[in-house]
Design a protein around this motif. Structure first.
Motif, mmCIF file in Angstrom:
data_model
loop_
_atom_site.group_PDB
_atom_site.id
_atom_site.type_symbol
_atom_site.label_atom_id
_atom_site.label_comp_id
_atom_site.label_asym_id
_atom_site.label_seq_id
_atom_site.Cartn_x
_atom_site.Cartn_y
_atom_site.Cartn_z
ATOM 1 N N ARG A 61 -3.920 -8.412 -13.877
ATOM 2 C CA ARG A 61 -2.906 -7.814 -13.001
ATOM 3 C C ARG A 61 -2.124 -6.709 -13.692
ATOM 4 O O ARG A 61 -1.599 -5.821 -13.031
ATOM 5 C CB ARG A 61 -1.941 -8.890 -12.493
ATOM 6 C CG ARG A 61 -2.615 -9.894 -11.569
ATOM 7 C CD ARG A 61 -1.666 -10.981 -11.178
ATOM 8 N NE ARG A 61 -1.405 -11.838 -12.345
ATOM 9 C CZ ARG A 61 -0.535 -12.843 -12.339
ATOM 10 N NH1 ARG A 61 0.176 -13.103 -11.262
ATOM 11 N NH2 ARG A 61 -0.373 -13.575 -13.415
ATOM 12 N N TRP A 62 -2.018 -6.728 -15.015
ATOM 13 C CA TRP A 62 -1.225 -5.707 -15.707
ATOM 14 C C TRP A 62 -1.810 -5.229 -17.024
ATOM 15 O O TRP A 62 -1.224 -4.393 -17.689
ATOM 16 C CB TRP A 62 0.201 -6.208 -15.948
ATOM 17 C CG TRP A 62 0.287 -7.555 -16.584
ATOM 18 C CD1 TRP A 62 -0.017 -7.897 -17.877
ATOM 19 C CD2 TRP A 62 0.690 -8.757 -15.950
ATOM 20 N NE1 TRP A 62 0.182 -9.225 -18.087
ATOM 21 C CE2 TRP A 62 0.618 -9.792 -16.906
ATOM 22 C CE3 TRP A 62 1.104 -9.075 -14.661
ATOM 23 C CZ2 TRP A 62 0.942 -11.103 -16.623
ATOM 24 C CZ3 TRP A 62 1.431 -10.385 -14.379
ATOM 25 C CH2 TRP A 62 1.351 -11.375 -15.348
ATOM 26 N N GLN A 65 -1.836 -1.464 -17.502
ATOM 27 C CA GLN A 65 -0.577 -0.748 -17.299
ATOM 28 C C GLN A 65 -0.229 0.019 -18.573
ATOM 29 O O GLN A 65 -0.250 -0.546 -19.669
ATOM 30 C CB GLN A 65 0.536 -1.754 -16.964
ATOM 31 C CG GLN A 65 1.883 -1.147 -16.744
ATOM 32 C CD GLN A 65 1.974 -0.410 -15.429
ATOM 33 O OE1 GLN A 65 1.333 -0.765 -14.465
ATOM 34 N NE2 GLN A 65 2.783 0.635 -15.407
ATOM 35 N N HIS A 99 7.205 -11.015 -14.390
ATOM 36 C CA HIS A 99 5.920 -10.343 -14.593
ATOM 37 C C HIS A 99 6.178 -9.076 -15.378
ATOM 38 O O HIS A 99 7.238 -8.471 -15.271
ATOM 39 C CB HIS A 99 5.243 -10.039 -13.255
ATOM 40 C CG HIS A 99 4.936 -11.293 -12.480
ATOM 41 N ND1 HIS A 99 3.931 -12.143 -12.842
ATOM 42 C CD2 HIS A 99 5.529 -11.818 -11.403
ATOM 43 C CE1 HIS A 99 3.894 -13.158 -11.997
ATOM 44 N NE2 HIS A 99 4.869 -12.986 -11.126
ATOM 45 N N THR A 100 5.204 -8.676 -16.162
ATOM 46 C CA THR A 100 5.413 -7.542 -17.063
ATOM 47 C C THR A 100 5.318 -6.193 -16.371
ATOM 48 O O THR A 100 5.524 -5.179 -17.002
ATOM 49 C CB THR A 100 4.409 -7.594 -18.215
ATOM 50 O OG1 THR A 100 3.091 -7.650 -17.685
ATOM 51 C CG2 THR A 100 4.666 -8.780 -19.112
ATOM 52 N N THR A 101 4.978 -6.142 -15.105
ATOM 53 C CA THR A 101 4.939 -4.847 -14.409
ATOM 54 C C THR A 101 6.108 -4.715 -13.482
ATOM 55 O O THR A 101 6.768 -5.648 -13.141
ATOM 56 C CB THR A 101 3.637 -4.677 -13.600
ATOM 57 O OG1 THR A 101 3.528 -5.741 -12.676
ATOM 58 C CG2 THR A 101 2.439 -4.641 -14.505
#
Length: 101
Positions: A61-62, A65, A99-101
Motif C-alpha cells: 500500500r505504501w 511512496q 498509516h505511513t501515507t
C-alpha cells in the motif's frame, strides 16, 4: 521496567525494520506477502490482547511512496524504517490506527 517500555519497544521496532530492509535488499523481491504477513500478525496480536499494530515499510500500500532525496531508490520500502516504527509507536500510545501515507 515500565518506564523503559517505550525505549525497549522503539529499539525492537527499529531492529525489526532493519531486518526487513536487509531481507528486501538481499532478496530483491517485492511481493504482496508483506501485506498478508502484517494482517495475520495484527490478528494474532489482537487475539493475545496486544495493542501494538504491526506496520511494514514494505507493505504494497505504501512501499513505493517517495521518501527521502538524492537517489532514485528513495521510497518508504528502502528508507522508511524510522517513520514506520514511529507510526507504530504513535498508534500504540494513541490507540489509533496509523498509516505511513
Amino acid at each position: 521496567m515500565r518506564k523503559n517500555l517505550p525505549i525497549v519497544l522503539g529499539i525492537l521496532l527499529i531492529a525489526a525494520s532493519v531486518f526487513l530492509i536487509a531481507l528486501r535488499v538481499l532478496s530483491h523481491e517485492t511481493t504482496d506477502h508483506d501485506s498478508a504477513l502484517a494482517k495475520e500478525a495484527n490478528q494474532e496480536l489482537q487475539l493475545k490482547g496486544q495493542d501494538m499494530q504491526l506496520l511494514l515499510q514494505t507493505d504494497p500500500r505504501w512501499r513505493d511512496q517517495a521518501y527521502g532525496s538524492g537517489s532514485s531508490s528513495n521510497d518508504l520500502a528502502t528508507n522508511g524504517c524510522a517513520i514506520t516504527s514511529l507510526a507504530m509507536i504513535l498508534s500504540f500510545y494513541q490507540k489509533k490506527s496509523r498509516h505511513t501515507t
